[in-house]
Design a protein around this motif. Structure first.
Motif, mmCIF file in Angstrom:
data_model
loop_
_atom_site.group_PDB
_atom_site.id
_atom_site.type_symbol
_atom_site.label_atom_id
_atom_site.label_comp_id
_atom_site.label_asym_id
_atom_site.label_seq_id
_atom_site.Cartn_x
_atom_site.Cartn_y
_atom_site.Cartn_z
ATOM 1 N N LEU B 190 0.834 -1.208 0.000
ATOM 2 C CA LEU B 190 0.000 0.000 0.000
ATOM 3 C C LEU B 190 0.868 1.257 0.000
ATOM 4 O O LEU B 190 0.594 2.223 -0.727
ATOM 5 C CB LEU B 190 -0.884 0.031 1.257
ATOM 6 C CG LEU B 190 -2.259 -0.599 1.173
ATOM 7 C CD1 LEU B 190 -2.936 -0.550 2.544
ATOM 8 C CD2 LEU B 190 -3.125 0.159 0.153
ATOM 9 N N THR B 191 1.944 1.227 0.815
ATOM 10 C CA THR B 191 2.825 2.386 0.902
ATOM 11 C C THR B 191 3.502 2.654 -0.445
ATOM 12 O O THR B 191 3.602 3.804 -0.893
ATOM 13 C CB THR B 191 3.896 2.173 1.978
ATOM 14 O OG1 THR B 191 3.257 1.718 3.178
ATOM 15 C CG2 THR B 191 4.662 3.450 2.269
ATOM 16 N N ALA B 192 3.964 1.571 -1.100
ATOM 17 C CA ALA B 192 4.649 1.724 -2.380
ATOM 18 C C ALA B 192 3.709 2.326 -3.418
ATOM 19 O O ALA B 192 4.071 3.261 -4.149
ATOM 20 C CB ALA B 192 5.171 0.369 -2.848
ATOM 21 N N ILE B 193 2.475 1.817 -3.489
ATOM 22 C CA ILE B 193 1.512 2.355 -4.467
ATOM 23 C C ILE B 193 1.226 3.826 -4.160
ATOM 24 O O ILE B 193 1.175 4.671 -5.054
ATOM 25 C CB ILE B 193 0.207 1.538 -4.446
ATOM 26 C CG1 ILE B 193 0.496 0.066 -4.761
ATOM 27 C CG2 ILE B 193 -0.796 2.092 -5.460
ATOM 28 C CD1 ILE B 193 -0.695 -0.844 -4.516
ATOM 29 N N CYS B 194 1.055 4.144 -2.876
ATOM 30 C CA CYS B 194 0.773 5.521 -2.472
ATOM 31 C C CYS B 194 1.930 6.436 -2.881
ATOM 32 O O CYS B 194 1.713 7.535 -3.410
ATOM 33 C CB CYS B 194 0.539 5.566 -0.964
ATOM 34 S SG CYS B 194 0.192 7.205 -0.325
ATOM 35 N N ALA B 195 3.178 5.976 -2.656
ATOM 36 C CA ALA B 195 4.351 6.790 -3.000
ATOM 37 C C ALA B 195 4.397 7.035 -4.508
ATOM 38 O O ALA B 195 4.619 8.167 -4.967
ATOM 39 C CB ALA B 195 5.632 6.108 -2.531
ATOM 40 N N LEU B 196 4.150 5.983 -5.281
ATOM 41 C CA LEU B 196 4.134 6.124 -6.744
ATOM 42 C C LEU B 196 3.081 7.134 -7.182
ATOM 43 O O LEU B 196 3.331 7.985 -8.042
ATOM 44 C CB LEU B 196 3.854 4.761 -7.392
ATOM 45 C CG LEU B 196 5.083 3.858 -7.542
ATOM 46 C CD1 LEU B 196 4.658 2.458 -7.988
ATOM 47 C CD2 LEU B 196 6.075 4.475 -8.538
ATOM 48 N N ALA B 197 1.896 7.037 -6.565
ATOM 49 C CA ALA B 197 0.805 7.940 -6.936
ATOM 50 C C ALA B 197 1.165 9.388 -6.604
ATOM 51 O O ALA B 197 0.953 10.297 -7.422
ATOM 52 C CB ALA B 197 -0.481 7.524 -6.219
ATOM 53 N N PHE B 198 1.725 9.630 -5.406
ATOM 54 C CA PHE B 198 2.126 10.987 -5.023
ATOM 55 C C PHE B 198 3.170 11.528 -6.007
ATOM 56 O O PHE B 198 3.140 12.683 -6.406
ATOM 57 C CB PHE B 198 2.717 10.990 -3.606
ATOM 58 C CG PHE B 198 1.696 11.100 -2.501
ATOM 59 C CD1 PHE B 198 0.529 11.838 -2.658
ATOM 60 C CD2 PHE B 198 1.911 10.467 -1.275
ATOM 61 C CE1 PHE B 198 -0.408 11.948 -1.627
ATOM 62 C CE2 PHE B 198 0.981 10.577 -0.244
ATOM 63 C CZ PHE B 198 -0.176 11.303 -0.423
ATOM 64 N N TRP B 199 4.106 10.643 -6.373
ATOM 65 C CA TRP B 199 5.177 11.049 -7.274
ATOM 66 C C TRP B 199 4.604 11.397 -8.647
ATOM 67 O O TRP B 199 4.926 12.437 -9.226
ATOM 68 C CB TRP B 199 6.220 9.922 -7.363
ATOM 69 C CG TRP B 199 7.309 10.164 -8.344
ATOM 70 C CD1 TRP B 199 8.354 11.030 -8.223
ATOM 71 C CD2 TRP B 199 7.449 9.529 -9.616
ATOM 72 N NE1 TRP B 199 9.144 10.982 -9.327
ATOM 73 C CE2 TRP B 199 8.614 10.057 -10.210
ATOM 74 C CE3 TRP B 199 6.717 8.556 -10.314
ATOM 75 C CZ2 TRP B 199 9.054 9.655 -11.470
ATOM 76 C CZ3 TRP B 199 7.153 8.150 -11.556
ATOM 77 C CH2 TRP B 199 8.304 8.700 -12.133
ATOM 78 N N ALA B 200 3.707 10.532 -9.141
ATOM 79 C CA ALA B 200 3.076 10.780 -10.438
ATOM 80 C C ALA B 200 2.268 12.076 -10.417
ATOM 81 O O ALA B 200 2.125 12.760 -11.422
ATOM 82 C CB ALA B 200 2.192 9.606 -10.827
ATOM 83 N N ALA B 201 1.730 12.435 -9.220
ATOM 84 C CA ALA B 201 0.914 13.653 -9.117
ATOM 85 C C ALA B 201 1.774 14.898 -8.958
ATOM 86 O O ALA B 201 1.241 16.001 -8.794
ATOM 87 C CB ALA B 201 -0.059 13.530 -7.952
ATOM 88 N N GLY B 202 3.098 14.728 -8.932
ATOM 89 C CA GLY B 202 3.946 15.907 -8.935
ATOM 90 C C GLY B 202 4.874 16.116 -7.754
ATOM 91 O O GLY B 202 5.628 17.085 -7.724
ATOM 92 N N MET B 203 4.807 15.251 -6.736
ATOM 93 C CA MET B 203 5.732 15.403 -5.607
ATOM 94 C C MET B 203 7.133 14.967 -6.023
ATOM 95 O O MET B 203 7.304 14.155 -6.926
ATOM 96 C CB MET B 203 5.294 14.511 -4.437
ATOM 97 C CG MET B 203 4.175 15.058 -3.582
ATOM 98 S SD MET B 203 4.047 14.050 -2.078
ATOM 99 C CE MET B 203 2.513 14.656 -1.389
ATOM 100 N N SER B 204 8.153 15.492 -5.314
ATOM 101 C CA SER B 204 9.504 14.968 -5.491
ATOM 102 C C SER B 204 9.549 13.543 -4.936
ATOM 103 O O SER B 204 8.664 13.152 -4.161
ATOM 104 C CB SER B 204 10.505 15.839 -4.739
ATOM 105 O OG SER B 204 10.335 15.655 -3.342
#
Ligand SMILES: [K+]
Ligand SMILES: [K+]
Lengths: 481, 481
Positions: B190-204
Motif C-alpha cells: 500500500l505504501t509503495a503504491i501511495c508513493a508512486l501515486a504521489f510522485w506521479a501527481a507531482g511530488m519529489s
C-alpha cells in the motif's frame, strides 16, 4: 391508547393545578401590585378548560398501562409548562416563546431565565415563578421515586420503592398515590424548615418562602438578579448548602431517616455516601485551587465560595454567589463535570445521577481488573448487593442517549447561531437542569434566537424526563397497535 | 514475570530496530546534509545496547504469558520512543522532553510536533521523522490485528484473527509472527503504491516517499510546515484521501480483499461499511455547511476541503490543507466528534473505533426499544451475528476509561497552564492520535510547558495502547505474584 382516560386525567390535573393560582391571587392582593386580575383570569381559564376535558370523559376509569405512562409523564410537563406561562404572557407581555421557556424552565426545576430586572417585577409574578419550581419539584419526586422505577427507565429499577418500604400497596396506581402523599409531607416539611431558617437568617418573609421553594426543589430561581449573592451572608449560604444538598438526596432515604428518626439512614445508603464524598472532595479541591491561585485571601473564604458553588452545581440548583472571572480556569471544567454527575436518583436534582455514575465507574474498573485476572469472576455490586446485568445495560443505554442528545443539541444550537462555548454551556445548563450556562448564556437566555430557546426547552424536558421518557415518543413502534 | 526473557526480547528488538537507522544514514549521504555521523552513532549506540541486553539472556526462551504481554506492549512504544529521539537530541539539539515528545508522537502515529521550520531541516532528519511514523504503523497493525484480540482488550475479541482467516496457527507466538508477515507485505505494498501515486501527481521522490509513509500510517507528519496544503493540488489531496481511508480500514479486511481479489470484502464488512457511511455523510454535511455559510464559492471547492478534512480527522491522520478561520463554528465541533470516533479496529487509526461506536449506539437504541416493548427479546448484532454480553461490557469499560482519562488529562493540562480550549484540543489531538489540536496547540506544541508535553506523551501512549494496556500497569494487583 386509552385516549379518553388520558384526557380525563389531564382534565382533573388542570382543575387541581388551576387552584395553585389562588396563592398568587392572594400575593397580588397582599402586595397590591395590580396583578390579581391576571391570576384570577388564569385560574378561571384553565379550570374551565380542565372541566371541559374532564366532564365528557368523567366515567372513563380504565387502568392505564406502563406504555401510556410515558406519554402521560411527558405531556404532564409540557402541558403544565404552557399553563404556567399564562401570567408571563398576560402580566409581563412576554412573547409566547419567552413565556413558555420561563415556565418550562420552572417546572423542570432548571432555573434558566429570559427575564432581567427581577428586582423590579410585581411580587405576585415573582411568587408565581418561585412556586412553579416548587410544584415542579413535587412532580419530580413522585416521578423519580414512584413512577420511573416502575417503568424501568435507565436502571431506575434499582430504586423500587418496595425495597425502601415507602409503600406497601400491590397495585401501581394506589401505590403511586400513597407514595406521593408521604413524599409531599416530607417535601412540605423540608421547605417549611428551610423558609424559617432563611427568615431567621435575615431574609424577608417573601424572600424566605420564595427561596425555600427553589432551594428544596433545587430549582435556582431567585427574586433578585444577583441571586443569593444579593444577600452576601455566609449564614444564608450555609442554610442554602444544607437544603440544596437535602433536595439532591433520594426522598425515599429522607422517608426512612424520618420514620426511624435515625440519621444513619443517610450514611448507610451507598448512593448518598458517594454523593456526600463527591461534595466534600470537590469542595476541598476547588477551595485549594482558589486559595492557591490567590482568588481569595483566606482559606476560609475560598472554602465558603467553593462549597456553595459545588453544592449549587452538583445538585443542579444553579444559585450564584461568586464572580468566576478571577477563578483558575480548570475550576469551571470541574464544575461542568459535577453538573453532569448531578444529585441522587429519587431527588429533585438533574444530571446523570450519582448511582448511574457509580455503576459506570465500577464497570470501567471491573473490565480493567478482569483483563489482569481473566479467571476471576467479578460482579458489580452496590452496597454489597450484586446488580443485575440487565440493569447495567439499562444504565449504559441511558448514558449513551444522554450524551448523544447533549452533543446533537450542541451542534443544533451552534447551527442556530451560538458560539461553541455558549452552545455547550446552554446544553449543560438545560439538560442537567442547572440553569446558568457559559458564554452568552452565562446568566440568562435573553439575547439568544427563539430557535435556541425551543432547543433549550427540548433539552430541559429531555433532562427532566430522564431522556428515555421523551425519546421513546419519537420511536415509531411506540405508537403501533 | 519472566524478566530475563523480556530483557532478551527487547535486546533483539533494539538490534533489529537499530538497523532502521541505515536508511537515514543513506539519506544523509545522498543529500550530503552532514548528518550521517549522527545516525551512524545512533545505530552503533543502540545496537550495542541491544546486544548487551540480549547476550547474557540469549538462552531464555520461556513462553511469555498474556499478562506479561501488556508490559511488553507498553514498553515497546516507550522504549522505541526514547530510541527514536536520539537523532533529535544529537542532530537538532532539542531538549530531552522535546525529543521524546517528537519521537513518541511519531511512533504512536499521532503527528503532533514541537518543531517549526520543517522546510529548513536536514533531509535525513526529516526522513527519520517520517520513517518513525511508518514503523509505528507497522507496530500497531500487528498489535491491533494479532495481539490485542488475544488479550481481549476492550471488546477486541470481536477481531479474532482466526475468523478472518489471516492465520491458521494454533499457538499464539507463531500465529503473531505469521500474521505480522502477511500484514507487513500488505502495508509495504500500500505504501509503495501511495508513493508512486504521489510522485506521479507531482511530488519529489523524497516528498512522495515521506508522505506515503505517514499517509498509510495515518500519522500526519509532513516535510513542510504547511503540511499537504504546501502542494495545493486537488490530485494529491484525492490520493491522500484514498490512502488515509485505506490506512483506517482493518488490515485483516485488506488481507481478505487481496487474497480473494474481491473488493466486496470491504462492502460486506459491517464496520467498514459504517466507516464509509460516516465518511460520506460527514463530508456532505460539512460541504453543505461550508457552501451555505459562504466559506467557498463553489460547491465543488466546499466538497474538496470538506472531504479532505473529514478523511484526515476520521482516520486520525491530521494532515491539514485549509484554514479554518472562515468556517462556520459548528464544523469544528463535528470534526472533534469524528476524531473521537476514529477509524476501524485493526487499522493504524486512533480514536474509540467505529465498531465500538456501533456497539455503543446499538445499545442505546436497544434500551429505548426494550422500554417500549418490555416483552421483546432484543440482542445486539453486528453483521447479523449476535454479540456476547461479555464483549458489550468490555466495550463499555473501554469507553468509560477512555472518557475519564480524557477528562482527567484535560483538567491536568489546565492546571499546568493551558486554557480550556487548548487543553481540550491538546487531549483530543493526542488521545485520539490526531496531531493538530485547538487554541494554543492548533498547529504545534512548541510553546507549551514541559509538564503539558509529558501529559501529552502519556495521552498519546494511552490512545495508542487502547487505554487498558497502559492503565493495567497501574493496577497494584497486576504486579502481585
Ligand atoms: K436548577
Ligand atoms: K495522526
Amino acid at each position: 391508547m386509552h385516549w379518553r382516560a388520558i384526557i380525563r386525567l389531564f382534565g382533573i390535573l388542570l382543575l387541581i393545578y388551576s387552584l395553585s393560582f389562588l396563592t398568587s391571587v392572594a400575593t397580588a392582593l397582599i402586595y397590591a401590585d395590580g396583578q390579581w386580575q391576571i391570576f384570577t383570569l388564569s385560574l378561571i381559564l384553565w379550570a374551565a378548560f380542565g372541566a371541559m376535558l374532564w366532564f365528557p370523559n368523567r366515567n372513563e376509569h380504565s387502568e392505564l398501562s406502563v406504555r401510556e405512562g410515558f406519554l402521560i409523564v411527558a405531556l404532564f410537563w409540557a402541558v403544565l409548562g404552557v399553563v404556567g406561562a399564562t401570567p408571563f404572557l398576560l402580566g409581563l407581555h412576554l412573547s409566547f416563546t419567552d413565556a413558555v421557556f420561563e415556565s418550562i424552565s420552572g417546572f423542570t426545576t432548571t432555573g434558566a431565565t429570559v427575564i432581567v430586572g427581577l428586582d423590579r417585577l410585581p411580587p405576585s409574578i415573582l411568587y408565581h415563578r418561585q412556586q412553579i419550581q416548587w410544584l415542579g419539584g413535587m412532580g419530580v419526586i413522585v416521578l423519580a421515586v414512584a413512577v420511573l422505577p416502575l417503568m424501568g427507565v435507565g436502571g431506575m429499577q434499582l430504586y423500587r420503592a418496595e425495597s425502601s418500604g415507602v409503600t406497601k400497596h400491590e397495585k401501581p396506581t394506589p401505590r403511586i398515590a400513597e407514595t406521593a402523599r408521604v413524599l409531599w409531607t416530607l417535601y412540605f416539611g423540608l421547605t417549611a424548615i428551610c423558609a424559617l431558617a432563611f427568615w431567621a437568617a435575615g431574609m424577608s418573609v417573601f424572600d424566605a418562602i420564595g427561596h425555600a421553594f427553589t432551594t428544596v426543589a433545587t430549582g435556582g430561581f431567585s427574586t433578585h438578579d444577583d441571586s443569593l449573592g444579593y444577600f452576601d451572608s455566609p449564614m444564608i449560604e450555609f442554610i442554602a448548602i444544607v437544603f440544596m444538598l437535602a433536595g439532591g438526596v433520594n426522598f425515599a432515604i429522607h422517608f426512612i431517616a424520618w420514620r426511624k428518626l435515625d440519621p444513619r439512614a443517610y450514611t448507610s445508603d451507598p448512593e448518598v455516601r458517594v454523593y456526600g464524598l463527591i461534595f466534600l472532595g470537590a469542595s476541598l479541591f476547588i477551595a485549594a485551587s482558589l486559595y492557591w491561585a490567590g482568588a481569595y485571601e483566606s482559606i476560609w473564604e475560598s472554602l465558603r465560595y467553593a462549597a456553595f458553588q459545588v453544592a449549587s452545581i452538583l445538585t443542579s440548583t444553579g444559585f450564584g454567589t461568586a464572580v468566576f472571572a478571577d477563578w483558575p480556569l480548570h475550576v469551571p471544567l470541574v464544575l461542568v463535570m459535577l453538573s453532569f454527575i448531578g444529585g441522587c436518583g429519587g431527588s429533585t436534582a438533574g444530571g446523570i445521577k450519582v448511582l448511574r455514575i457509580m455503576l459506570l465507574a465500577k464497570m470501567g474498573v471491573r473490565q480493567l481488573f478482569q483483563l489482569a485476572h481473566p479467571q476471576a469472576l467479578t460482579v458489580v455490586k452496590i452496597g454489597g448487593r450484586p446488580v443485575e446485568e440487565r440493569i447495567l445495560f439499562s444504565v449504559w443505554g441511558f448514558y449513551v442517549l444522554y450524551i448523544v442528545t447533549a452533543l446533537l443539541l450542541t451542534v443544533a444550537m451552534m447551527a442556530a447561531g451560538l458560539d461553541l462555548e455558549s452552545a455547550f454551556g446552554a446544553v449543560v445548563a438545560t439538560i442537567n437542569l442547572m440553569g446558568p450556562g457559559l458564554g452568552e448564556v452565562a446568566s440568562n437566555f435573553t439575547t439568544v434566537d427563539p430557535l435556541v430557546k425551543w432547543l433549550a426547552v427540548f433539552s430541559m424536558l429531555a433532562g427532566r424526563l430522564e431522556i428515555f421518557t421523551l425519546l421513546i415518543l419519537f420511536l415509531p413502534s411506540y405508537w403501533r397497535n
